[in-house]
Design a protein around this motif. Structure first.
Motif, short mmCIF file in Angstrom:
data_model
loop_
_atom_site.label_atom_id
_atom_site.label_comp_id
_atom_site.label_asym_id
_atom_site.label_seq_id
_atom_site.Cartn_x
_atom_site.Cartn_y
_atom_site.Cartn_z
N MET A 1 -18.46 -0.37 29.84
CA MET A 1 -17.07 -0.06 29.50
C MET A 1 -17.06 0.69 28.19
SD MET A 1 -14.57 -3.16 30.44
CE MET A 1 -14.01 -3.18 32.10
N SER A 2 -16.15 1.59 28.07
CA SER A 2 -16.09 2.41 26.87
C SER A 2 -15.20 1.77 25.81
CB SER A 2 -15.55 3.79 27.22
OG SER A 2 -14.18 3.69 27.58
N GLU A 3 -15.31 2.31 24.60
CA GLU A 3 -14.45 1.84 23.51
C GLU A 3 -12.99 2.04 23.89
OE1 GLU A 3 -15.03 0.22 20.57
OE2 GLU A 3 -17.00 -0.02 21.44
N LYS A 4 -12.69 3.12 24.62
CA LYS A 4 -11.31 3.40 25.00
C LYS A 4 -10.74 2.27 25.86
CE LYS A 4 -8.29 6.86 26.79
NZ LYS A 4 -7.98 7.70 27.88
N THR A 5 -11.55 1.75 26.77
CA THR A 5 -11.04 0.68 27.63
C THR A 5 -10.86 -0.62 26.87
OG1 THR A 5 -13.22 1.02 28.63
CG2 THR A 5 -11.41 0.90 30.09
N HIS A 6 -11.58 -0.79 25.78
CA HIS A 6 -11.46 -2.01 24.99
C HIS A 6 -10.43 -1.89 23.88
CE1 HIS A 6 -14.74 -3.75 27.11
NE2 HIS A 6 -15.66 -2.97 26.59
N SER A 7 -9.97 -0.69 23.58
CA SER A 7 -9.06 -0.50 22.45
C SER A 7 -7.73 -1.23 22.65
CB SER A 7 -8.82 0.98 22.20
OG SER A 7 -8.16 1.57 23.30
N ASP A 8 -7.33 -1.46 23.89
CA ASP A 8 -6.07 -2.14 24.14
C ASP A 8 -6.10 -3.59 23.67
OD1 ASP A 8 -7.90 -2.70 26.29
OD2 ASP A 8 -6.23 -3.51 27.44
N ILE A 9 -7.28 -4.18 23.58
CA ILE A 9 -7.39 -5.59 23.18
C ILE A 9 -6.85 -5.79 21.77
CG2 ILE A 9 -9.03 -7.44 22.65
CD1 ILE A 9 -10.73 -6.41 25.00
N ALA A 10 -7.13 -4.87 20.88
CA ALA A 10 -6.69 -5.00 19.48
C ALA A 10 -5.17 -5.07 19.37
CB ALA A 10 -7.23 -3.84 18.66
#
Length: 82
Positions: A1-10
């Protein structure tokens, strides 16, 4: 998974992150996902767990205990863990 897909968590609040984490745990426990997807959701679950822990620590730091004077009247606050 990319950073973009994880950015929503923040941007998630605690309840949203916890709900998604619970869904991931249920999915992994049920074995309903192919291996690669299981790895990806496991990684996301780790990030969600870390985010929830961070939010809880921030909340704990803000909680204060109300102190009372000799007449049981509120006189101020102090950190909860003092």
């Amino acid at each position: 998974m990319s950073e973009k897909t994880h950015s929503d968590i923040a941007e998630m609040d605690f309840e949203t992150a916890l709900t998604e984490l619970e869904q991931i745990v249920g999915k992994l426990e049920a074995g309903r996902a192919p291996l690669q997807e299981s790895i990806e959701v496991y990684e996301r679950g780790g990030l969600l767990k870390a985010h929830c822990e961070k939010l809880l620590k921030q909340a704990e730091a803000r909680i204060e205990k109300i102190t009372l004077d000799g007449n049981s009247q509120p006189q101020g606050t102090e950190p909860l863990d003092s």
